[in-house]
Structure formats: C-alpha cells, structure tokens
Design a protein around this motif. Structure first.
Motif, mmCIF file in Angstrom:
data_model
loop_
_atom_site.group_PDB
_atom_site.id
_atom_site.type_symbol
_atom_site.label_atom_id
_atom_site.label_comp_id
_atom_site.label_asym_id
_atom_site.label_seq_id
_atom_site.Cartn_x
_atom_site.Cartn_y
_atom_site.Cartn_z
ATOM 1 N N ILE A 34 0.850 -1.194 0.000
ATOM 2 C CA ILE A 34 0.000 0.000 0.000
ATOM 3 C C ILE A 34 0.887 1.246 0.000
ATOM 4 C CG2 ILE A 34 -1.742 1.338 1.266
ATOM 5 C CD1 ILE A 34 -2.897 -1.206 0.252
ATOM 6 N N PRO A 35 0.873 2.006 -1.088
ATOM 7 C CA PRO A 35 1.617 3.267 -1.084
ATOM 8 C C PRO A 35 0.928 4.254 -0.141
ATOM 9 C CG PRO A 35 0.438 2.982 -3.155
ATOM 10 C CD PRO A 35 0.200 1.755 -2.342
ATOM 11 N N SER A 36 1.725 4.935 0.690
ATOM 12 C CA SER A 36 1.132 5.752 1.755
ATOM 13 C C SER A 36 1.807 7.107 1.930
ATOM 14 C CB SER A 36 1.199 4.975 3.075
ATOM 15 O OG SER A 36 0.493 3.761 2.966
ATOM 16 N N ARG A 37 2.424 7.602 0.892
ATOM 17 C CA ARG A 37 3.085 8.908 0.989
ATOM 18 C C ARG A 37 2.055 10.029 0.909
ATOM 19 N NH1 ARG A 37 7.612 10.058 -3.194
ATOM 20 N NH2 ARG A 37 8.677 8.512 -1.894
ATOM 21 N N ILE A 38 2.205 10.990 1.804
ATOM 22 C CA ILE A 38 1.349 12.179 1.806
ATOM 23 C C ILE A 38 2.256 13.392 1.638
ATOM 24 C CG2 ILE A 38 -0.207 13.605 3.179
ATOM 25 C CD1 ILE A 38 -1.137 11.020 4.565
ATOM 26 N N GLU A 39 1.944 14.215 0.665
ATOM 27 C CA GLU A 39 2.748 15.420 0.433
ATOM 28 C C GLU A 39 1.884 16.661 0.564
ATOM 29 O OE1 GLU A 39 5.897 15.746 -2.044
ATOM 30 O OE2 GLU A 39 6.690 13.839 -1.360
ATOM 31 N N GLU A 40 2.541 17.775 0.770
ATOM 32 C CA GLU A 40 1.887 19.059 1.033
ATOM 33 C C GLU A 40 0.832 19.423 -0.014
ATOM 34 O OE1 GLU A 40 1.207 21.848 3.743
ATOM 35 O OE2 GLU A 40 2.844 20.424 3.960
ATOM 36 N N GLU A 41 1.122 19.186 -1.283
ATOM 37 C CA GLU A 41 0.185 19.585 -2.342
ATOM 38 C C GLU A 41 -1.156 18.862 -2.269
ATOM 39 O OE1 GLU A 41 1.050 17.044 -6.327
ATOM 40 O OE2 GLU A 41 2.541 18.568 -5.829
ATOM 41 N N MET A 42 -1.192 17.704 -1.620
ATOM 42 C CA MET A 42 -2.438 16.947 -1.486
ATOM 43 C C MET A 42 -3.446 17.677 -0.595
ATOM 44 S SD MET A 42 -0.830 13.190 -0.957
ATOM 45 C CE MET A 42 -0.624 12.077 -2.314
ATOM 46 N N PHE A 43 -2.933 18.552 0.276
ATOM 47 C CA PHE A 43 -3.808 19.279 1.200
ATOM 48 C C PHE A 43 -4.613 20.376 0.506
ATOM 49 C CE2 PHE A 43 -0.549 17.591 4.123
ATOM 50 C CZ PHE A 43 -1.383 16.798 4.882
ATOM 51 N N LYS A 44 -4.302 20.629 -0.758
ATOM 52 C CA LYS A 44 -5.093 21.609 -1.520
ATOM 53 C C LYS A 44 -6.506 21.073 -1.772
ATOM 54 C CE LYS A 44 -1.094 23.548 -3.875
ATOM 55 N NZ LYS A 44 -0.356 23.617 -5.137
ATOM 56 N N GLU A 45 -6.612 19.743 -1.870
ATOM 57 C CA GLU A 45 -7.906 19.126 -2.174
ATOM 58 C C GLU A 45 -8.512 18.349 -1.007
ATOM 59 O OE1 GLU A 45 -8.376 17.141 -5.971
ATOM 60 O OE2 GLU A 45 -6.380 17.849 -6.529
ATOM 61 N N PHE A 46 -7.661 17.873 -0.074
ATOM 62 C CA PHE A 46 -8.148 16.966 0.968
ATOM 63 C C PHE A 46 -7.601 17.360 2.336
ATOM 64 C CE2 PHE A 46 -7.618 14.510 -2.973
ATOM 65 C CZ PHE A 46 -8.929 14.116 -3.185
ATOM 66 N N THR A 47 -8.353 16.999 3.367
ATOM 67 C CA THR A 47 -7.857 17.171 4.736
ATOM 68 C C THR A 47 -6.965 15.968 5.072
ATOM 69 O OG1 THR A 47 -9.659 15.940 5.792
ATOM 70 C CG2 THR A 47 -10.017 18.322 5.397
ATOM 71 N N LEU A 48 -6.215 16.078 6.148
ATOM 72 C CA LEU A 48 -5.361 14.972 6.576
ATOM 73 C C LEU A 48 -6.204 13.742 6.901
ATOM 74 C CD1 LEU A 48 -2.530 13.961 7.205
ATOM 75 C CD2 LEU A 48 -2.817 14.844 9.530
ATOM 76 N N ASP A 49 -7.338 13.938 7.565
ATOM 77 C CA ASP A 49 -8.212 12.822 7.888
ATOM 78 C C ASP A 49 -8.727 12.135 6.618
ATOM 79 O OD1 ASP A 49 -9.575 11.185 9.863
ATOM 80 O OD2 ASP A 49 -11.423 12.146 9.175
ATOM 81 N N GLU A 50 -9.099 12.913 5.617
ATOM 82 C CA GLU A 50 -9.565 12.335 4.344
ATOM 83 C C GLU A 50 -8.454 11.544 3.655
ATOM 84 O OE1 GLU A 50 -12.969 15.542 2.933
ATOM 85 O OE2 GLU A 50 -10.853 15.998 2.552
ATOM 86 N N LEU A 51 -7.231 12.044 3.713
ATOM 87 C CA LEU A 51 -6.108 11.323 3.101
ATOM 88 C C LEU A 51 -5.843 10.016 3.830
ATOM 89 C CD1 LEU A 51 -3.759 14.364 2.437
ATOM 90 C CD2 LEU A 51 -4.890 12.960 0.702
ATOM 91 N N HIS A 52 -5.874 10.055 5.157
ATOM 92 C CA HIS A 52 -5.675 8.828 5.931
ATOM 93 C C HIS A 52 -6.763 7.805 5.613
ATOM 94 C CE1 HIS A 52 -3.102 10.877 9.288
ATOM 95 N NE2 HIS A 52 -2.452 10.736 8.150
ATOM 96 N N LEU A 53 -8.018 8.245 5.562
ATOM 97 C CA LEU A 53 -9.121 7.331 5.257
ATOM 98 C C LEU A 53 -8.995 6.746 3.853
ATOM 99 C CD1 LEU A 53 -12.177 9.106 6.905
ATOM 100 C CD2 LEU A 53 -11.090 6.973 7.613
ATOM 101 N N SER A 54 -8.550 7.554 2.920
ATOM 102 C CA SER A 54 -8.370 7.073 1.554
ATOM 103 C C SER A 54 -7.314 5.969 1.509
ATOM 104 C CB SER A 54 -7.970 8.232 0.647
ATOM 105 O OG SER A 54 -7.717 7.773 -0.652
ATOM 106 N N ILE A 55 -6.219 6.174 2.218
ATOM 107 C CA ILE A 55 -5.151 5.174 2.251
ATOM 108 C C ILE A 55 -5.641 3.897 2.945
ATOM 109 C CG2 ILE A 55 -2.885 4.650 3.253
ATOM 110 C CD1 ILE A 55 -2.227 7.683 2.713
ATOM 111 N N LEU A 56 -6.323 4.040 4.078
ATOM 112 C CA LEU A 56 -6.847 2.862 4.775
ATOM 113 C C LEU A 56 -7.904 2.147 3.935
ATOM 114 C CD1 LEU A 56 -7.093 4.071 8.491
ATOM 115 C CD2 LEU A 56 -5.351 2.593 7.452
ATOM 116 N N SER A 57 -8.650 2.900 3.131
ATOM 117 C CA SER A 57 -9.649 2.259 2.276
ATOM 118 C C SER A 57 -8.968 1.401 1.205
ATOM 119 C CB SER A 57 -10.594 3.282 1.650
ATOM 120 O OG SER A 57 -9.999 3.958 0.571
#
Length: 156
Positions: free
Chosen positions: A87-110
């Motif tokens: 499971i790729p799980s890298r989170i970078e700053e630019e992702m926060f333009k569209e998603f919250t940290l919680d949304e990114l975590h949930l997406s990865i866990l999904s």
C-alpha cells in the motif's frame, strides 16, 4: 456473500496464522503509522485471517503491477509463502489543496481494505471476473471503514 465474516478457525489456528503483519518503510507519517496499527488491531479483533498476510506500507504514491500499470494498492499471492499487500502511503503538502489529513488517511486505509478483500477472495478461491472482484473489493472498502469508525467512536 460477506467475505469478511465467513471464516471461523480455532484459537490455536488463529495463534498460528497471526493474521495481519505490518511492515513500514522509513518516511511514513507517524500519525498515519499509528492509524494503521490501531486499524490492524481492530481488524484482528473483529475478523479472522486464516493465513498470515504481510502488509508493506510504502513511502510512495503508487505501486507498479507486473504489467507496469501504477495503482494505489497491490495484492500478491504465492504457492509456497504467505501472500502480501503493498500500500503506497506517501502524503505530500500539495495533497492538502484538495483533501484534509483525515480524508487522506481514510483514503489510504480504504485501499488497505480493498486489498484485504482480494485476500479473502483468494482464500475462498472465488472464480469470478476481474471486474466482479474489483466491484466486490470496492463494495467493502468503505463498509469496513465505517464499521471501524463507528466502533472506535463508541469506544469498542
């Protein structure tokens, strides 16, 4: 058919299978790592994993399939050793333009749940098309996460 609830094994078999084993690459966000650990603990408590499954949490955006396609998760099985999930799980700053940290975590866990559904399909030796397998994995993707979130909100 609920792939996730169909397995019953003895206490000894459960000890021997050891369920989910997590492996983290360096660079994984500490908060996300803790969410993986908590989620895996909850999964082990609520579901039976008849064969040990190794989960590699990668510091990457995507993982390559054998055909070269890049995807957000990969399940692989073998004849003589335990299956694995990547499971790729890298989170970078630019992702926060569209998603919250919680949304990114949930997406990865999904994505993790999606690949675990492929694990259960493999265990059951289902003979179905790739499209059916993907639909089934997507069906469970958020249902398992919703159950986890409901249980953790209630303090279970």
């Amino acid at each position: 058919m609920n792939l996730w609830n169909e397995f019953k094994i003895s206490k000894q078999e459960k000890i021997e299978s050891n369920g989910i084993v997590l492996h983290f690459e360096k660079g994984i966000d500490a908060e996300l790592k803790n969410k993986y650990i908590d989620f895996a603990r909850w999964l082990r408590k609520n579901y039976v994993f008849p064969k040990r499954i190794h989960v590699y949490v990668l510091d990457a955006y995507m993982v390559a399939l054998k055909n070269g396609n890049l995807v957000y998760g990969k399940f692989s099985w073998f004849k003589k050793r335990n299956p694995i999930i990547k499971i790729p799980s890298r989170i970078e700053e630019e992702m926060f333009k569209e998603f919250t940290l919680d949304e990114l975590h949930l997406s990865i866990l999904s994505s993790f749940v999606h690949e675990l559904t492929h694990y259960f399909q493999w265990i059951k030796d289902l003979k179905q098309s790739n499209a059916t397998s993907e639909r089934q994995a997507n069906y469970f993707r958020y249902r398992i996460l919703d159950k986890y979130r409901n249980d953790t909100e209630k303090g279970r």
